[in-house]
Design a protein around this motif. Sequence first.
Motif, PDB file in Angstrom:
ATOM      1  N   VAL A   1     -12.318  -6.067   4.950  1.00 54.29           N
ATOM      2  CA  VAL A   1     -12.090  -5.331   5.117  1.00 54.29           C
ATOM      3  C   VAL A   1     -10.385  -4.745   5.130  1.00 54.29           C
ATOM      4  O   VAL A   1      -9.653  -5.550   5.804  1.00 54.29           O
ATOM      5  CB  VAL A   1     -12.519  -4.913   6.591  1.00 54.29           C
ATOM      6  N   LEU A   2     -10.407  -3.757   4.257  1.00 54.78           N
ATOM      7  CA  LEU A   2      -9.126  -3.831   4.250  1.00 54.78           C
ATOM      8  C   LEU A   2      -8.198  -3.058   5.112  1.00 54.78           C
ATOM      9  O   LEU A   2      -8.373  -1.812   5.403  1.00 54.78           O
ATOM     10  CB  LEU A   2      -8.513  -2.869   3.000  1.00 54.78           C
ATOM     11  N   LEU A   3      -6.925  -2.976   5.841  1.00 54.71           N
ATOM     12  CA  LEU A   3      -6.501  -1.355   6.747  1.00 54.71           C
ATOM     13  C   LEU A   3      -5.162  -1.772   5.606  1.00 54.71           C
ATOM     14  O   LEU A   3      -4.389  -2.712   5.114  1.00 54.71           O
ATOM     15  CB  LEU A   3      -5.752  -2.463   8.430  1.00 54.71           C
ATOM     16  N   VAL A   4      -5.150  -0.328   5.833  1.00 53.70           N
ATOM     17  CA  VAL A   4      -4.314   0.343   5.345  1.00 53.70           C
ATOM     18  C   VAL A   4      -3.281   0.900   5.758  1.00 53.70           C
ATOM     19  O   VAL A   4      -3.429   1.575   7.237  1.00 53.70           O
ATOM     20  CB  VAL A   4      -4.650   0.902   3.546  1.00 53.70           C
ATOM     21  N   GLY A   5      -1.827   1.341   5.953  1.00 52.89           N
ATOM     22  CA  GLY A   5      -0.341   1.897   6.175  1.00 52.89           C
ATOM     23  C   GLY A   5       0.959   1.444   6.620  1.00 52.89           C
ATOM     24  O   GLY A   5       0.451  -0.161   7.248  1.00 52.89           O
TER      25      GLY A   5
ATOM     26  N   THR B   1       0.235  -4.209   5.197  1.00 52.43           N
ATOM     27  CA  THR B   1       0.076  -2.549   5.079  1.00 52.43           C
ATOM     28  C   THR B   1      -0.908  -2.418   3.976  1.00 52.43           C
ATOM     29  O   THR B   1      -0.970  -0.549   3.814  1.00 52.43           O
ATOM     30  CB  THR B   1       1.786  -2.242   4.578  1.00 52.43           C
ATOM     31  N   HIS B   2      -0.918  -2.995   2.758  1.00 57.87           N
ATOM     32  CA  HIS B   2      -1.687  -2.397   1.554  1.00 57.87           C
ATOM     33  C   HIS B   2      -1.112  -1.383   1.026  1.00 57.87           C
ATOM     34  O   HIS B   2      -1.848  -0.149   0.697  1.00 57.87           O
ATOM     35  CB  HIS B   2      -2.925  -2.548   1.241  1.00 57.87           C
ATOM     36  N   LEU B   3       0.346  -0.697   0.585  1.00 57.10           N
ATOM     37  CA  LEU B   3       1.002   0.574   0.329  1.00 57.10           C
ATOM     38  C   LEU B   3       0.515   0.329  -1.301  1.00 57.10           C
ATOM     39  O   LEU B   3       0.532   1.196  -1.568  1.00 57.10           O
ATOM     40  CB  LEU B   3       2.382   0.570   1.078  1.00 57.10           C
ATOM     41  N   HIS B   4       1.398  -1.100  -1.927  1.00 52.17           N
ATOM     42  CA  HIS B   4       0.686  -0.346  -3.126  1.00 52.17           C
ATOM     43  C   HIS B   4      -0.480  -0.984  -3.939  1.00 52.17           C
ATOM     44  O   HIS B   4      -1.224  -1.493  -3.958  1.00 52.17           O
ATOM     45  CB  HIS B   4       1.836  -2.200  -3.600  1.00 52.17           C
ATOM     46  N   PRO B   5      -0.211   0.521  -4.569  1.00 53.13           N
ATOM     47  CA  PRO B   5      -1.295  -0.140  -5.295  1.00 53.13           C
ATOM     48  C   PRO B   5      -2.056  -1.526  -6.267  1.00 53.13           C
ATOM     49  O   PRO B   5      -3.354  -1.457  -6.202  1.00 53.13           O
ATOM     50  CB  PRO B   5      -1.505   1.079  -6.554  1.00 53.13           C
TER      51      PRO B   5
ATOM     52  N   LEU C   1      -4.665   3.745   8.535  1.00 45.23           N
ATOM     53  CA  LEU C   1      -4.073   4.899   9.769  1.00 45.23           C
ATOM     54  C   LEU C   1      -3.012   5.600   9.046  1.00 45.23           C
ATOM     55  O   LEU C   1      -1.452   5.491   8.493  1.00 45.23           O
ATOM     56  CB  LEU C   1      -4.063   3.736  10.174  1.00 45.23           C
ATOM     57  N   ASP C   2      -3.534   7.285   8.791  1.00 41.63           N
ATOM     58  CA  ASP C   2      -2.602   7.992   8.978  1.00 41.63           C
ATOM     59  C   ASP C   2      -1.696   8.293   9.953  1.00 41.63           C
ATOM     60  O   ASP C   2      -2.275   9.829  10.942  1.00 41.63           O
ATOM     61  CB  ASP C   2      -3.130   9.107   7.848  1.00 41.63           C
TER      62      ASP C   2
ATOM     63  N   LEU D   1      -8.462   7.273   9.459  1.00 45.50           N
ATOM     64  CA  LEU D   1      -8.066   7.819  11.042  1.00 45.50           C
ATOM     65  C   LEU D   1      -6.541   8.169  10.637  1.00 45.50           C
ATOM     66  O   LEU D   1      -5.491   7.986  11.379  1.00 45.50           O
ATOM     67  CB  LEU D   1      -7.935   6.554  11.620  1.00 45.50           C
ATOM     68  N   ASN D   2      -6.465   8.910  12.231  1.00 47.16           N
ATOM     69  CA  ASN D   2      -4.562  10.353  12.441  1.00 47.16           C
ATOM     70  C   ASN D   2      -4.589   9.726  13.708  1.00 47.16           C
ATOM     71  O   ASN D   2      -3.242   9.519  14.221  1.00 47.16           O
ATOM     72  CB  ASN D   2      -5.335  11.532  12.675  1.00 47.16           C
TER      73      ASN D   2
END
Length: 191
Positions: free
Chosen positions: A11-15, A102-106, A128-129, A176-177
């Motif tokens: 499960v990757l959290l991204v944000g 963060t996993h922001l980079h592709p 998480l947006d 998710l907002n």
Amino acid sequence: MKIVLPYAGIVLLVGPSNSGKSTLLKSMIDNKEILSSEVVSSDEFRVLVSNIEFIDWRERPKDEADCLFDEYQNISKEAFSMMDSVIEARCRLNKLTFVDATHLHPDDRKRYRSLARKNHVPIVAIVLDIPLDTLIERDEQRDYSRGKRRIKQQYQVFKREKRFIKKEGYTSTYLLNETNNIELVRRSNPI
Ligand code: GTP
């Protein structure tokens, strides 16, 4: 929102920083929905490999900040390498693992998709947006600030990447907002 978690996999959290990834995972642990041993965090692996605790990036002269940043990059490289070994071992053992970074980079997200495919396990993205103003406000209030400049940079990257994440091929993607009112459903068998 209902989030369905697979029995095993990633499960990757991204944000960006301050989007609340660690806080969300901690609340799931506190609610006994997940185990603390199911969470791996880049911050914790940085401490494990280097003793380095959080760095407060505010009010540092540029030279010092640049030097520290280079050291931080080296530490991060080692930390992620260790962390990925743990995640892969857990995949082989058919365990579920939440990855708190963060996993922001592709390329970072791609690495985990490849790892999941190689080990025949699903991979879920929880994105998480959170608005930039909120991220900055939280940053000013936290003990170890990431710094406004870094938060803004991360947010720009996130805004660009958000469009692609849904199409990257996760087993499921949850955008998710806010992190209230999440209903977690865990699959209790491998099917
Ligand atoms: P990084 O570790 O920097 O990537 O950040 P993160 O996304 O893991 O954020 P974290 O959960 O560590 O939260 C950062 C700060 O924001 C902390 O001070 C939290 O208390 C605060 N925070 C996180 N989620 C919420 C939230 O839903 N509401 C409010 N008010 N504050 C939050």
